[in-house]
Scaffold this motif. Sequence first.
Motif, mmCIF file in Angstrom:
data_model
loop_
_atom_site.group_PDB
_atom_site.id
_atom_site.type_symbol
_atom_site.label_atom_id
_atom_site.label_comp_id
_atom_site.label_asym_id
_atom_site.label_seq_id
_atom_site.Cartn_x
_atom_site.Cartn_y
_atom_site.Cartn_z
ATOM 1 N N GLY A 118 52.018 38.482 54.434
ATOM 2 C CA GLY A 118 52.377 39.607 53.570
ATOM 3 C C GLY A 118 52.110 39.402 52.097
ATOM 4 N N SER A 119 51.380 38.348 51.729
ATOM 5 C CA SER A 119 51.092 38.118 50.308
ATOM 6 C C SER A 119 49.668 37.609 50.142
ATOM 7 C CB SER A 119 52.084 37.113 49.698
ATOM 8 O OG SER A 119 51.678 36.745 48.387
ATOM 9 N N ALA A 120 48.789 38.499 49.711
ATOM 10 C CA ALA A 120 47.402 38.099 49.454
ATOM 11 C C ALA A 120 47.340 37.070 48.320
ATOM 12 C CB ALA A 120 46.565 39.332 49.103
ATOM 13 N N GLU A 121 48.249 37.210 47.361
ATOM 14 C CA GLU A 121 48.274 36.273 46.232
ATOM 15 C C GLU A 121 48.535 34.845 46.712
ATOM 16 O OE1 GLU A 121 47.509 36.758 43.171
ATOM 17 O OE2 GLU A 121 47.904 38.847 42.628
ATOM 18 N N ASN A 122 49.522 34.670 47.574
ATOM 19 C CA ASN A 122 49.864 33.328 48.034
ATOM 20 C C ASN A 122 48.890 32.800 49.078
ATOM 21 O OD1 ASN A 122 52.444 32.289 46.706
ATOM 22 N ND2 ASN A 122 52.963 34.418 47.186
#
Length: 467
Positions: A118-122
């Motif tokens: 759920g987190s493209a950043e991470n």
Amino acid sequence: MKKYNRTLLLILVLFAASQTAFSQGYRIQATIKGLADSSLVIGHYSRNNTTFVPKDTAKADATGKVVFEGKTDLPGGLYVILFPGNRSWVELVYSGKERNFSIETDTVDAIGNMKVTGSAENELFYTYQKKLKAGALEIEALKKSGSADAGTKIKALQDSFNASRLIMLADNADAFTVKLLKMSADPEIPAAPKLASGKPDSIWVFNYYKAHYWDNFDFSDARIINTPFLEPKLDRYIKNLVVQRPDSLIKDADMLAKKASANKDVKSQVVLYITNQYENPKTVGTEAVWVHMAQKYYLSGEMGTSEDVKKRIAEKVNTLKDLLVDKTFPALTLTDPAGKKISVQDLDANYSVIFFYSPTCGHCKEATPKLKAFYDKNKAKGIKIMTVSTDHNMEEWKTFIKTFHLEEVPNGFDALNQIDFIKKFDVVTTPMIYILDKNKKIIARKMPVEQLEDFLNYYQNKLARKL
């Protein structure tokens, strides 16, 4: 009437929806094997890697699962989940846009075993971290192998990683993770032109590095305050890339303040950092930077400083502005042990050392024998000292002079108790030393007695080079 109710209901529904949209809160789930039934803290860095701002606490269950959640949005930044006892942690990128995501890892290899949902950043952050770690391990193994082609293979690995890094940065240019990676890295320096000797021009390299140091640093993004990169970058630039002279420092300080003007919170931190560095600086003569910053950014009202704080700053500025290096030392007339008037301005010396002290001060008692030894060694060179008691007990003053055999030098006492040594001469602590040249111009202040000889030798050599 019916139509009016329907319209009002629509407005209320839209208002509720907008409130939800702008206040979604956060939910970060972490499953960390090896941390069963442990209390964990989540928070972000603040300006450097030693300042941590806690934002939430939660307890992990028997499987190591913990949920941090709240109704108020968290500020963007580089976050940390802190383990019990502060012994280790897991970093997370929180952009402020991805408010609901989960991670799964363990305490054995938090980076290598990281899974993100759920987190493209991470996903991006940990893909990069894993490649970096794997490459470092390969390079370490090659160094230990001692093989003949180890150097070639290491360079190939480094080139491959750098190439993939550039592709990743270009393909994800809008990601906050990419912004973090860029601003934490040094500027890439192209091949330098060569001198007549055939060697690369090191001055060109330095100038290029300094000129491009801030290229990838987005001062307009307030999230950079909540990362460990702002102060270290400022520290390196100010202390290592700028000549430690007031004119050079002031020029670059104003340049940085202008760059940071794109965001008032970032500007506040940049200006505060620089101002603090030069309130009690390690480099002789650079208090002028503090005076400049205080006047231009705080006393002007530009930083929104309260009137009470401005008053305290103004008092210090009024004291320091006449005591800076290159200023003429203010007139100071005192009484000597015989009751005669003595004056700093009347000292006939190539260099004058003015030693402010308290007769009851332990540090003063330690410093005075060193001062006397310095004087005995250097008086033939036209160097004189004058001691000034900041206390008003005449008996203690005279005892001090006799105890430390200072009868040969001028010893001053404020017999009329009229001088505020803090406000007029910035003697906040004792001992306090000023060094003056032949014309009573200040060439150093707050100089430790142990450094007097080295400083004067350096100063005289510097003058000789200019002649």
